[in-house]
Motif scaffolding. Sequence first.
Motif, PDB file in Angstrom:
ATOM      1  N   ALA A  85      -7.157 -13.918   8.863  1.00  0.00           N
ATOM      2  CA  ALA A  85      -5.833 -13.470   9.299  1.00  0.00           C
ATOM      3  C   ALA A  85      -4.918 -13.227   8.108  1.00  0.00           C
ATOM      4  CB  ALA A  85      -5.219 -14.497  10.244  1.00  0.00           C
ATOM      5  N   LEU A  86      -5.081 -14.028   7.049  1.00  0.00           N
ATOM      6  CA  LEU A  86      -4.292 -13.782   5.843  1.00  0.00           C
ATOM      7  C   LEU A  86      -4.715 -12.464   5.203  1.00  0.00           C
ATOM      8  CD1 LEU A  86      -2.098 -15.137   4.066  1.00  0.00           C
ATOM      9  CD2 LEU A  86      -3.958 -15.990   2.623  1.00  0.00           C
ATOM     10  N   GLY A  87      -6.020 -12.184   5.218  1.00  0.00           N
ATOM     11  CA  GLY A  87      -6.495 -10.901   4.705  1.00  0.00           C
ATOM     12  C   GLY A  87      -5.937  -9.727   5.482  1.00  0.00           C
ATOM     13  N   ASP A  88      -5.819  -9.879   6.794  1.00  0.00           N
ATOM     14  CA  ASP A  88      -5.229  -8.821   7.609  1.00  0.00           C
ATOM     15  C   ASP A  88      -3.759  -8.613   7.237  1.00  0.00           C
ATOM     16  OD1 ASP A  88      -7.585  -8.394   9.014  1.00  0.00           O
ATOM     17  OD2 ASP A  88      -7.061  -9.837  10.579  1.00  0.00           O
ATOM     18  N   ALA A  89      -3.045  -9.725   6.994  1.00  0.00           N
ATOM     19  CA  ALA A  89      -1.644  -9.609   6.591  1.00  0.00           C
ATOM     20  C   ALA A  89      -1.520  -8.888   5.257  1.00  0.00           C
ATOM     21  CB  ALA A  89      -1.013 -10.993   6.509  1.00  0.00           C
ATOM     22  N   LEU A  90      -2.421  -9.189   4.326  1.00  0.00           N
ATOM     23  CA  LEU A  90      -2.386  -8.517   3.027  1.00  0.00           C
ATOM     24  C   LEU A  90      -2.671  -7.022   3.189  1.00  0.00           C
ATOM     25  CD1 LEU A  90      -2.090  -8.574   0.001  1.00  0.00           C
ATOM     26  CD2 LEU A  90      -4.462  -9.382  -0.172  1.00  0.00           C
ATOM     27  N   ALA A  91      -3.577  -6.673   4.090  1.00  0.00           N
ATOM     28  CA  ALA A  91      -3.861  -5.256   4.337  1.00  0.00           C
ATOM     29  C   ALA A  91      -2.628  -4.538   4.882  1.00  0.00           C
ATOM     30  CB  ALA A  91      -5.036  -5.123   5.306  1.00  0.00           C
ATOM     31  N   ARG A 153      -8.605 -10.236   0.528  1.00  0.00           N
ATOM     32  CA  ARG A 153      -8.820  -8.900   1.104  1.00  0.00           C
ATOM     33  C   ARG A 153     -10.213  -8.810   1.744  1.00  0.00           C
ATOM     34  NH1 ARG A 153      -5.854  -7.136  -3.573  1.00  0.00           N
ATOM     35  NH2 ARG A 153      -3.930  -6.067  -2.920  1.00  0.00           N
ATOM     36  N   GLY A 154     -11.200  -9.393   1.081  1.00  0.00           N
ATOM     37  CA  GLY A 154     -12.561  -9.337   1.599  1.00  0.00           C
ATOM     38  C   GLY A 154     -12.765 -10.115   2.881  1.00  0.00           C
ATOM     39  N   ALA A 155     -11.864 -11.063   3.156  1.00  0.00           N
ATOM     40  CA  ALA A 155     -11.983 -11.871   4.370  1.00  0.00           C
ATOM     41  C   ALA A 155     -11.331 -11.218   5.582  1.00  0.00           C
ATOM     42  CB  ALA A 155     -11.345 -13.245   4.140  1.00  0.00           C
ATOM     43  N   ALA A 156     -10.623 -10.100   5.384  1.00  0.00           N
ATOM     44  CA  ALA A 156      -9.869  -9.473   6.472  1.00  0.00           C
ATOM     45  C   ALA A 156     -10.775  -9.123   7.652  1.00  0.00           C
ATOM     46  CB  ALA A 156      -9.166  -8.214   5.968  1.00  0.00           C
TER      47      ALA A 156
END
Length: 277
Positions: A85-91, A153-156
């Motif tokens: 979810a943090l990766g999605d926020a960064l995206a 980013r890779g965890a998004a």
Amino acid sequence: MDAEGLPPETAIGRVALTVGDVRDVAEFYERVVGLAVHERRDGSAVLGDGEIPLLELHEDRTAPERPRSAAGLFHTAFRVPSRGALGDALARLDEQWQLSGAADHLVSEALYCRDPEGNGVEIYRDRPRSAWEETPDGGVRMATKPLDTGGVRGAAAGDEIVPLGTDVGHVHLEVTDLDAARAFYADALGMSVRTTYEGACFLAAGGYHHHVGANVWNGRSTPASGRGLEWVELRLPTDAGVAAARERLERAGYAVEAVGDGVRVTDPDGIDLRLRS
């Protein structure tokens, strides 16, 4: 619960902001932060994770901007339940906004930005408590190190909205006097000091790394005023916990009054704190 402390289940509830343009600001929290709109009325909006309201926006076009000298909000910190979810926020930030900072705090991984009216925003995920390090005095070890943004980013997962379980993990305040803030949030309200840095203090209930941060980094010298933070809600598990907190605050000389289904008190910098069960 310690006789003079807050229950360990205590947590931040809702945060309310006074804004000049509710439509513009609500769009940011929906589109970039990924919150769901729970309610939208003329002049106000409520957003959250789809089930629990987390943020209230109240429009007041006549309210002046927050003076540069005034205490108030440093950031509202939205805690997501996973690194994905943090990766999605960064995206979303990469595609639609501007990231102003990112950090590995040992206990958490965090992203920082500002909303359209300059209110600070943190989006973060906690590491498991089993990975937190304790300091010799019983606090928690925190730091500010570079974030592994590539790993994040890779965890998004590719989600455009925050998952259920997202909440406001903490609020970070700009205060005029750290000793006065500590006297209020620790000595009177009943939080524990978890760690301190030069010019900053971090306090919590239940062994969390911090529910409230307070800093004097920008030399604020006058009480909170203008747009920005309107109030912060602290959720306690029982009415008895609210009553005990009220008694401690009143014993320390702070005025407490009923509001809605809870009580409100003003901290030494004029910041409105609301307690409810």
